[in-house]
Design a protein around this motif. Structure first.
Motif, short mmCIF file in Angstrom:
data_model
loop_
_atom_site.label_atom_id
_atom_site.label_comp_id
_atom_site.label_asym_id
_atom_site.label_seq_id
_atom_site.Cartn_x
_atom_site.Cartn_y
_atom_site.Cartn_z
N SER A 139 85.75 63.37 11.21
CA SER A 139 86.64 63.46 13.24
C SER A 139 86.17 64.03 14.18
O SER A 139 84.82 63.55 14.14
CB SER A 139 87.90 64.28 12.50
OG SER A 139 86.91 65.97 12.30
N ARG A 140 86.29 64.51 15.41
CA ARG A 140 85.98 64.12 16.65
C ARG A 140 85.54 65.85 16.62
O ARG A 140 84.76 65.92 17.07
CB ARG A 140 87.00 63.55 17.57
CG ARG A 140 86.96 62.40 17.45
CD ARG A 140 88.00 62.35 18.32
NE ARG A 140 87.60 61.97 20.12
CZ ARG A 140 88.43 62.15 20.94
NH1 ARG A 140 89.40 61.45 21.06
NH2 ARG A 140 87.77 61.99 22.25
N THR A 141 86.30 66.83 16.04
CA THR A 141 85.87 67.78 15.80
C THR A 141 84.65 68.58 15.46
O THR A 141 83.72 68.94 16.42
CB THR A 141 86.65 68.80 15.64
OG1 THR A 141 87.83 68.48 15.87
CG2 THR A 141 86.37 70.80 15.45
N ARG A 164 81.56 66.71 17.75
CA ARG A 164 81.84 67.37 19.02
C ARG A 164 81.02 69.03 18.95
O ARG A 164 80.50 69.16 19.62
CB ARG A 164 83.45 68.00 19.34
CG ARG A 164 83.37 68.88 21.00
CD ARG A 164 84.36 69.01 21.47
NE ARG A 164 85.33 68.07 20.98
CZ ARG A 164 86.61 67.83 20.72
NH1 ARG A 164 86.89 68.61 19.40
NH2 ARG A 164 87.32 66.25 20.60
N GLU A 165 81.17 69.41 17.89
CA GLU A 165 79.95 70.31 17.62
C GLU A 165 79.12 69.78 17.16
O GLU A 165 78.15 70.52 17.90
CB GLU A 165 80.41 71.16 16.50
CG GLU A 165 80.13 72.25 15.96
CD GLU A 165 79.94 74.03 17.11
OE1 GLU A 165 78.47 74.14 16.47
OE2 GLU A 165 80.43 73.88 17.36
#
Length: 205
Positions: free
Chosen positions: A32-34, A37-38
């Motif tokens: 996923s994008r989360t 991003r991290e």
């Protein structure tokens, strides 16, 4: 996610300056994008990516950046060696000597192993100086240099020269000669900087 993306950036899977789009990366790595991003946030802290006009991108390379990194690294490595000479214990010397012996036994046909063995000697010296701030800063500077994958140690004659330079620094540390350890470490890293610039100029970075 962080480790995979970092490894790909260091290996050159993404060109310098390439855009790092969260959605595209999520699809590429099947996540996923989360976590993407991290990972990008951590890589920005490492100095491997930067913010551009249209989001995150792989940090570009330049001779100016090499000079900036080494200007700081030369000073910190010299300070770390001097601190090691002043503060080391017997166990520190054993660890430094063990790392040096491992470096001497390293296969010179494996540039990655050469770089790892060299870094291990430096890290043992940093640790012997008992200054966590210096260790943290030098670790971050090393992260910046991972974007320049060609090791200076693979240059003709440099491996043997570097081992001899390490030996001089270690002997100064053992003798608790902080001034000599400082100067030898400074000269050692200055030669590394000059070689790094030559590699970049030759287009082999």
């Amino acid at each position: 996610m962080y480790d995979r993306l970092r490894a790909d950036i260091v290996a050159g899977a993404f060109d310098a300056g390439a855009a790092l789009v969260e959605l595209s990366l999520a699809e590429r790595y099947g996540t996923s994008r989360t976590p993407v991003r991290e990972a990008l946030r951590r890589l920005e802290q490492d100095g491997l990516v930067e913010r551009g006009d249209r989001g995150m991108r792989v940090r570009t390379r330049s001779p100016e950046e090499i000079l900036e990194i080494y200007e700081v690294r030369i000073s910190l490595e010299a300070t770390a060696a001097a601190a090691a000479a002043q503060r080391h214990g017997e166990l520190d010397l054993i660890r430094i000597r063990r790392a040096q012996a491992a470096m001497e036994a390293t296969d010179t046909g494996d540039p990655g192993a050469m770089a790892d063995a060299n870094r291990a000697v430096h890290e043992r010296i940093w640790a012997a100086g008992r200054n966590g701030t210096i260790v943290d800063l030098l670790t971050r500077l090393n992260n910046h240099l991972t974007r320049y994958p060609a090791t200076t140690l693979a240059q003709p004659g440099r491996w043997t020269e570097a081992i001899a330079e390490h030996q001089g620094i270690i002997e100064a540390i053992e003798a608790r000669d902080a001034e000599r350890a400082h100067d030898l470490a400074r000269d050692h890293m200055t030669r590394a900087r000059d070689l790094r610039l030559r590699i970049y100029q030759d287009g082999d970075d």
